[in-house]
Design a protein around this motif. Structure first.
Motif, PDB file in Angstrom:
ATOM      1  N   GLY A  84     -19.762  10.357   2.369  1.00 23.65           N
ATOM      2  CA  GLY A  84     -20.191   9.931   3.395  1.00 23.65           C
ATOM      3  C   GLY A  84     -19.336   8.491   3.515  1.00 23.65           C
ATOM      4  O   GLY A  84     -19.092   8.445   4.864  1.00 23.65           O
ATOM      5  N   PHE A  85     -18.450   7.913   2.481  1.00 24.58           N
ATOM      6  CA  PHE A  85     -17.332   7.161   2.722  1.00 24.58           C
ATOM      7  C   PHE A  85     -16.155   7.881   3.228  1.00 24.58           C
ATOM      8  O   PHE A  85     -15.557   7.367   4.653  1.00 24.58           O
ATOM      9  CB  PHE A  85     -16.792   6.494   1.650  1.00 24.58           C
ATOM     10  N   ARG A  86     -15.869   9.876   2.902  1.00 26.11           N
ATOM     11  CA  ARG A  86     -15.094  10.185   3.636  1.00 26.11           C
ATOM     12  C   ARG A  86     -15.274   9.963   5.373  1.00 26.11           C
ATOM     13  O   ARG A  86     -14.554   9.918   6.173  1.00 26.11           O
ATOM     14  CB  ARG A  86     -14.697  11.182   3.330  1.00 26.11           C
ATOM     15  N   GLN A  87     -16.392  10.540   6.239  1.00 30.20           N
ATOM     16  CA  GLN A  87     -17.149  10.538   6.951  1.00 30.20           C
ATOM     17  C   GLN A  87     -16.831   9.421   7.689  1.00 30.20           C
ATOM     18  O   GLN A  87     -16.612   9.614   9.246  1.00 30.20           O
ATOM     19  CB  GLN A  87     -18.501  11.058   6.944  1.00 30.20           C
ATOM     20  N   VAL A  88     -16.943   8.365   6.821  1.00 28.05           N
ATOM     21  CA  VAL A  88     -16.394   6.479   7.874  1.00 28.05           C
ATOM     22  C   VAL A  88     -15.639   6.962   8.635  1.00 28.05           C
ATOM     23  O   VAL A  88     -14.943   6.616   9.790  1.00 28.05           O
ATOM     24  CB  VAL A  88     -17.036   5.717   6.877  1.00 28.05           C
ATOM     25  N   PHE A  89     -13.918   7.060   7.506  1.00 26.72           N
ATOM     26  CA  PHE A  89     -12.713   7.079   8.450  1.00 26.72           C
ATOM     27  C   PHE A  89     -12.394   8.793   8.698  1.00 26.72           C
ATOM     28  O   PHE A  89     -11.678   8.433   9.947  1.00 26.72           O
ATOM     29  CB  PHE A  89     -11.772   6.910   6.930  1.00 26.72           C
ATOM     30  N   GLN A  90     -12.926   9.458   7.832  1.00 26.41           N
ATOM     31  CA  GLN A  90     -12.235  10.821   8.880  1.00 26.41           C
ATOM     32  C   GLN A  90     -12.755  11.644   9.729  1.00 26.41           C
ATOM     33  O   GLN A  90     -12.089  12.496  10.290  1.00 26.41           O
ATOM     34  CB  GLN A  90     -11.833  11.493   7.805  1.00 26.41           C
ATOM     35  N   GLU A  91     -14.281  11.059  10.503  1.00 22.88           N
ATOM     36  CA  GLU A  91     -15.025  11.915  10.901  1.00 22.88           C
ATOM     37  C   GLU A  91     -15.699  11.305  12.116  1.00 22.88           C
ATOM     38  O   GLU A  91     -15.545   9.927  12.522  1.00 22.88           O
ATOM     39  CB  GLU A  91     -16.106  12.349  10.979  1.00 22.88           C
ATOM     40  N   SER A  92     -14.915  12.188  13.299  1.00 21.67           N
ATOM     41  CA  SER A  92     -15.607  10.936  14.300  1.00 21.67           C
ATOM     42  C   SER A  92     -17.390  11.078  14.934  1.00 21.67           C
ATOM     43  O   SER A  92     -17.972  11.837  14.626  1.00 21.67           O
ATOM     44  CB  SER A  92     -15.271  12.551  16.186  1.00 21.67           C
ATOM     45  N   GLY A  93     -16.779   9.700  15.120  1.00 20.59           N
ATOM     46  CA  GLY A  93     -18.045   8.710  15.111  1.00 20.59           C
ATOM     47  C   GLY A  93     -18.499   7.891  13.914  1.00 20.59           C
ATOM     48  O   GLY A  93     -19.132   6.904  14.499  1.00 20.59           O
ATOM     49  N   GLY A  94     -17.646   7.961  12.946  1.00 22.19           N
ATOM     50  CA  GLY A  94     -17.189   7.433  12.178  1.00 22.19           C
ATOM     51  C   GLY A  94     -17.061   5.893  12.757  1.00 22.19           C
ATOM     52  O   GLY A  94     -16.062   5.960  13.509  1.00 22.19           O
ATOM     53  N   THR A  95     -17.618   5.146  11.510  1.00 21.03           N
ATOM     54  CA  THR A  95     -17.286   3.706  11.674  1.00 21.03           C
ATOM     55  C   THR A  95     -15.487   3.150  11.826  1.00 21.03           C
ATOM     56  O   THR A  95     -15.460   2.091  12.229  1.00 21.03           O
ATOM     57  CB  THR A  95     -18.150   2.091  11.841  1.00 21.03           C
ATOM     58  N   GLY A  96     -14.857   3.552  11.234  1.00 19.76           N
ATOM     59  CA  GLY A  96     -13.985   4.136  11.219  1.00 19.76           C
ATOM     60  C   GLY A  96     -12.409   4.538  11.827  1.00 19.76           C
ATOM     61  O   GLY A  96     -11.611   4.472  11.093  1.00 19.76           O
ATOM     62  N   ASN A 138     -11.707   5.706  14.200  1.00 21.53           N
ATOM     63  CA  ASN A 138     -10.647   5.290  15.211  1.00 21.53           C
ATOM     64  C   ASN A 138      -9.043   5.298  14.508  1.00 21.53           C
ATOM     65  O   ASN A 138      -8.540   4.089  15.461  1.00 21.53           O
ATOM     66  CB  ASN A 138     -11.423   3.952  16.466  1.00 21.53           C
ATOM     67  N   TYR A 139      -9.415   4.174  13.926  1.00 17.47           N
ATOM     68  CA  TYR A 139      -8.447   3.261  12.703  1.00 17.47           C
ATOM     69  C   TYR A 139      -7.977   4.236  11.408  1.00 17.47           C
ATOM     70  O   TYR A 139      -6.889   3.695  11.558  1.00 17.47           O
ATOM     71  CB  TYR A 139      -8.922   2.065  11.757  1.00 17.47           C
ATOM     72  N   PHE A 140      -8.374   4.940  10.984  1.00 18.02           N
ATOM     73  CA  PHE A 140      -7.684   5.870  10.736  1.00 18.02           C
ATOM     74  C   PHE A 140      -7.720   6.939   9.760  1.00 18.02           C
ATOM     75  O   PHE A 140      -7.001   7.897   9.399  1.00 18.02           O
ATOM     76  CB  PHE A 140      -9.154   5.410   8.749  1.00 18.02           C
ATOM     77  N   GLY A 141      -8.833   7.699  11.024  1.00 15.44           N
ATOM     78  CA  GLY A 141      -8.722   9.502  11.005  1.00 15.44           C
ATOM     79  C   GLY A 141      -7.681   9.628  12.051  1.00 15.44           C
ATOM     80  O   GLY A 141      -7.621  11.055  12.370  1.00 15.44           O
ATOM     81  N   THR A 142      -6.883   8.772  12.932  1.00 15.65           N
ATOM     82  CA  THR A 142      -5.941   8.728  13.718  1.00 15.65           C
ATOM     83  C   THR A 142      -4.808   9.444  13.655  1.00 15.65           C
ATOM     84  O   THR A 142      -5.041   9.445  11.924  1.00 15.65           O
ATOM     85  CB  THR A 142      -5.372   8.161  14.454  1.00 15.65           C
ATOM     86  N   PRO A 143      -4.163  10.873  13.565  1.00 14.08           N
ATOM     87  CA  PRO A 143      -2.939  11.390  13.787  1.00 14.08           C
ATOM     88  C   PRO A 143      -1.842  10.907  12.604  1.00 14.08           C
ATOM     89  O   PRO A 143      -1.695  10.673  11.719  1.00 14.08           O
ATOM     90  CB  PRO A 143      -1.921  11.636  15.305  1.00 14.08           C
ATOM     91  N   GLU A 144      -1.825   9.164  12.825  1.00 12.59           N
ATOM     92  CA  GLU A 144      -0.655   8.657  11.804  1.00 12.59           C
ATOM     93  C   GLU A 144      -1.181   8.142  10.721  1.00 12.59           C
ATOM     94  O   GLU A 144      -0.428   7.712  10.006  1.00 12.59           O
ATOM     95  CB  GLU A 144      -0.572   7.617  12.989  1.00 12.59           C
ATOM     96  N   TYR A 145      -2.477   7.772  10.417  1.00 12.74           N
ATOM     97  CA  TYR A 145      -3.017   7.463   9.574  1.00 12.74           C
ATOM     98  C   TYR A 145      -3.878   8.809   8.771  1.00 12.74           C
ATOM     99  O   TYR A 145      -4.459   8.283   7.460  1.00 12.74           O
ATOM    100  CB  TYR A 145      -4.020   6.114   9.927  1.00 12.74           C
ATOM    101  N   ARG A 146      -4.175   9.585   9.106  1.00 14.34           N
ATOM    102  CA  ARG A 146      -4.605  10.780   8.692  1.00 14.34           C
ATOM    103  C   ARG A 146      -4.108  11.319   7.877  1.00 14.34           C
ATOM    104  O   ARG A 146      -5.035  11.800   6.756  1.00 14.34           O
ATOM    105  CB  ARG A 146      -5.447  11.999   9.829  1.00 14.34           C
ATOM    106  N   ASP A 147      -2.766  10.888   7.632  1.00 15.55           N
ATOM    107  CA  ASP A 147      -2.554  11.731   5.772  1.00 15.55           C
ATOM    108  C   ASP A 147      -2.886  10.788   4.914  1.00 15.55           C
ATOM    109  O   ASP A 147      -2.684  11.402   3.627  1.00 15.55           O
ATOM    110  CB  ASP A 147      -1.018  12.074   6.443  1.00 15.55           C
ATOM    111  N   HIS A 206      -9.158  -4.109   9.814  1.00 14.80           N
ATOM    112  CA  HIS A 206      -8.959  -2.837  10.191  1.00 14.80           C
ATOM    113  C   HIS A 206      -7.583  -2.877  10.022  1.00 14.80           C
ATOM    114  O   HIS A 206      -6.613  -1.731   9.879  1.00 14.80           O
ATOM    115  CB  HIS A 206      -9.384  -2.184  11.650  1.00 14.80           C
ATOM    116  N   ARG A 207      -6.507  -3.135  11.220  1.00 18.97           N
ATOM    117  CA  ARG A 207      -5.602  -3.274  10.835  1.00 18.97           C
ATOM    118  C   ARG A 207      -4.790  -3.521   9.886  1.00 18.97           C
ATOM    119  O   ARG A 207      -3.634  -2.892   9.031  1.00 18.97           O
ATOM    120  CB  ARG A 207      -4.752  -4.436  12.268  1.00 18.97           C
ATOM    121  N   ILE A 208      -5.409  -4.688   9.060  1.00 22.27           N
ATOM    122  CA  ILE A 208      -4.994  -4.863   7.800  1.00 22.27           C
ATOM    123  C   ILE A 208      -5.326  -3.544   6.559  1.00 22.27           C
ATOM    124  O   ILE A 208      -4.302  -3.336   6.535  1.00 22.27           O
ATOM    125  CB  ILE A 208      -5.224  -6.372   6.835  1.00 22.27           C
TER     126      ILE A 208
END
Length: 689
Positions: A587-599, A601-610, A665-667
């Motif tokens: 569930g925590f992975r989906q928050v950051f890594q799957e579309s619709g997760g509350t995080g 837009n900040y951690f699932g984008t190409p520059e942070y996905r890695d 999110h920025r921090i």
């Protein structure tokens, strides 16, 4: 025929007679010598005994240093010239004045700190007979000696002490320092701005300065300036000495009253390690205090060094990130964010508990500057919001009120007369445990709280009274404490808050609030331990600053030998099954890594996905002076398949605006960037070596 032996004379051998005679002569010589000592030299030997005193004094040693994990010095000792005074027993105020007058010939002193009492005591010593005559015998008979002295000082007028020369004021200032000295304990007279000339002249004239010594002292030095300084802590000055409220504690452990001790932070927590062993010197002195011989009877050892888990390069980056993002937020909406002051962040290794960076920045509105207040990550607790929903989901599993994959319909619930109801930021429709975390469903957590309280109707009928057993409070809190939420983290620091518990237990709505992080408060350090426990497959480890303790180095080019190392300390394993923990991790992975997760837009984008981060976002509502504010929080770890870094971020009391800066999110983003960049640089340096 028997021989008659009755009249036979026993003959003593000649050699035995000679031996008896020699022994007699030795005893006679000894008696004669004792007589000579007693009769002829007894008076001179007694004079020597009366003339000299043997006393033992303890000399402070340099305090242990503090290093980061890469052996960069964080807290150092800076050597200073120092003039000290060690009074012999029986020294009187007149004797100290004589020493002060002689010392003033070689030493310049700041006179700004002398008090009216200092001046009166000086005047009294110069005019003792006149001053004593101002108190009648009748008055004196009714007072103790101390009361007599105070009464006499009160008779000294302002005019009598108003015309001292600059030279006399220096004598007064020196004597004031001498008066602070305890018998046989070195008292610093001056260790700030002692010039090489002053040091040399005092050293050359020690024979005329009873009790005075020219030596070296030290003060704490901070190569990284304010970075980590609030966590390293501070020590008392020699003027302050040991704290009065713990005087007996320190005195029974061999401290002197004017010893410097750690009074906050790691300096306080590791005082026994950092203090070292004092050097003990036995002095033979004449009655006037003149030292005629000295012998070292105990060799002094500097304090042991602390090696921290903190990476100062990374710590500096995190401090910079937290301050910059706080500043951006305040500048964007200064009026709406008038209650916003702090930004807090903790970064740790979730598998070992090693603290990698701990940062707190506070905006001083009056001075419009930013102050390092990293200790607030352990001292201050705040409503955490939805970041703790992982603990709520696991509490639901373990209590048996929910099962993995169970679905609830997310729509606003209305209990009894609450016409507004309680819900998520919007109706989310059917959600299971994965999507409840991913989308941050409040309603899913509400049902867990209601069911733990004994309300099993589903869907819950609007406007009804909910069944509620108040024992659910203790049950829920017990589950949370397994993660360190509401419990001591065990950190190696003098003080940490365990948060604040609400004290109203009758309303089911309050337990529903608790389940979404809107009732009890927790520290940022507790949140870091909580998310680390999830990242570490349910094992809660003790966070710690200390990596190892080393003996004092023999040279500046190397480290001392290892005295003790800190190992991973597993405090407990949460009760939940591994498969249930895995579901929260997903569930925590989906928050950051799957579309619709509350995080996302900040951690699932190409520059942070890695970075492969997982975590949970949080927002909590609170009110200050009738003004609605919000706490923003964020917890996470990376990489989600092999976690090596976990973080928790708390930003309390933001104003409610639609386009505010996404500070939490920025921090979080920048912490991940900094961590992996610093790691890459250090790996490359190690390979090149």
């Amino acid at each position: 025929m028997r021989k008659n032996t009755k009249n036979k004379v026993v003959q003593i051998p000649l050699r035995l007679n000679i031996l008896f005679f020699v022994v007699f002569l030795l005893f006679a010589a000894l008696i004669l010598q004792l007589g000579v000592v007693q009769i002829l030299n007894g008076d001179s030997f007694q004079e020597e005994i009366d003339r000299t005193i043997q006393d033992t004094t303890k000399i402070p040693v340099p305090r242990g240093k503090i290093y980061d994990k890469n052996y960069n010095v964080v807290v150092d000792n800076k050597a200073l010239y120092s003039i000290t005074y060690t009074p012999a027993k029986g020294i009187q105020a007149k004797d100290r004045l004589d020493v002060a007058k002689k010392l003033a010939e070689f030493l310049s002193m700041d006179t700004d700190g002398i008090t009216e009492r200092n001046k009166k005591e000086y005047w009294y010593l110069l005019n003792t007979e006149e001053a004593d005559s101002r108190l009648s015998e009748t008055e004196a008979d009714e007072m103790t000696p101390a009361e007599q002295y105070s009464a006499i000082l009160e008779t000294i007028t302002e005019e009598e002490i108003s015309n001292f020369s600059d030279e006399e004021k220096e004598v007064i200032a020196i004597k004031a320092e001498l008066d602070k000295a305890y018998s046989l304990t070195p008292q610093v007279v001056k260790n700030r701005d002692v010039t090489s000339t002053e040091y040399a002249e005092v050293a050359e004239n020690l024979g005329d300065l009873p009790g005075i010594n020219a030596t070296t002292d030290w003060v704490r030095e901070y190569p990284y300036e304010n970075t980590f300084r609030s966590l390293a802590g501070s020590i008392t000055t020699q003027e302050q000495g040991i704290p009065e409220d713990r005087e007996q504690y320190y005195l029974t452990r061999g401290y002197s009253r004017n010893d410097r001790v750690g009074k906050s932070g790691l300096e306080e927590y590791y005082e026994d390690i950092l203090r070292g062993r004092k050097e003990e010197i036995q002095y033979t002195t004449e009655k006037d205090g003149t030292v005629i011989d000295s012998t070292t009877i105990v060799e002094g050892n500097p304090g042991k060094d602390l090696i921290l888990t903190i990476d100062m390069q990374f710590q500096q980056e995190v401090d910079k990130i937290v301050q910059e993002e706080l500043e951006k937020t305040i500048k964007k909406h200064p009026n709406q964010h008038r209650y916003l002051e702090d930004a807090l962040a903790v970064v740790m290794n979730p598998q070992t508990g090693e603290l990698l960076a701990v940062s707190g920045q506070t905006h001083d509105k009056e001075e419009n500057e930013y102050i390092n207040t990293s200790f607030k990550t352990m001292h201050d607790s705040h409503l955490p919001g939805s970041t703790i929903k992982g603990a709520t989901v696991l509490a639901g599993y373990e209590s048996g009120v929910t099962t993995p994959g169970q679905v609830f319909n997310d729509r606003r619930l209305k209990i009894a007369d609450d016409t507004r109801g309680k819900g998520s930021y919007r109706d989310l429709g059917p959600v299971n445990d994965y999507s409840a975390l991913k989308l941050s469903s409040n309603v899913y957590m509400f049902y867990i709280a209601l069911k733990m309280g004994g309300e099993h109707r589903y869907p819950f009928p609007d406007g009804s009274n909910a069944s509620f057993n108040t024992s659910a409070w203790q049950e829920m809190r017990n589950y949370f404490r397994q993660f360190g939420l509401g419990a001591p983290t065990g950190i190696d620091y003098p003080y940490e808050s365990t948060g604040l518990e609400g004290n109203s237990y009758q309303q089911p709505g309050l337990l529903m609030d608790y389940a979404i992080g809107q009732y009890d408060t927790f520290t940022t350090m507790q949140l870091a331990q909580y998310v680390s426990t999830i990242a570490n497959d349910g094992y809660r480890v003790r966070p710690h600053f200390l990596k190892e303790i080393r003996n004092p180095a023999l040279s500046t080019d190397e480290q001392g030998s290892v005295y003790r190392s800190t190992t991973t300390d597993v405090l407990n394993r949460i009760q939940m099954d591994s498969s249930e923990i895995s579901r929260v991790q997903e569930g925590f992975r989906q928050v950051f890594q799957e579309s619709g997760g509350t995080g996302y837009n900040y951690f699932g984008t190409p520059e942070y996905r890695d970075y492969k981060a997982a975590g949970k976002t949080g927002t909590a509502e609170n009110s200050i002076d009738g003004v609605n504010t919000e706490n923003l929080s964020l917890v996470g770890y990376a990489p989600y398949d092999e976690p090596e870094i976990a973080f928790a971020i708390t930003i309390p009391h933001l104003g409610i605006v639609n386009d505010r800066h996404p500070i939490n999110h920025r921090i979080g983003q920048r912490i991940l960037e900094a961590y992996f960049e610093v790691k890459k640089e250090q790996d490359e340096e190690n390979e090149s070596e």
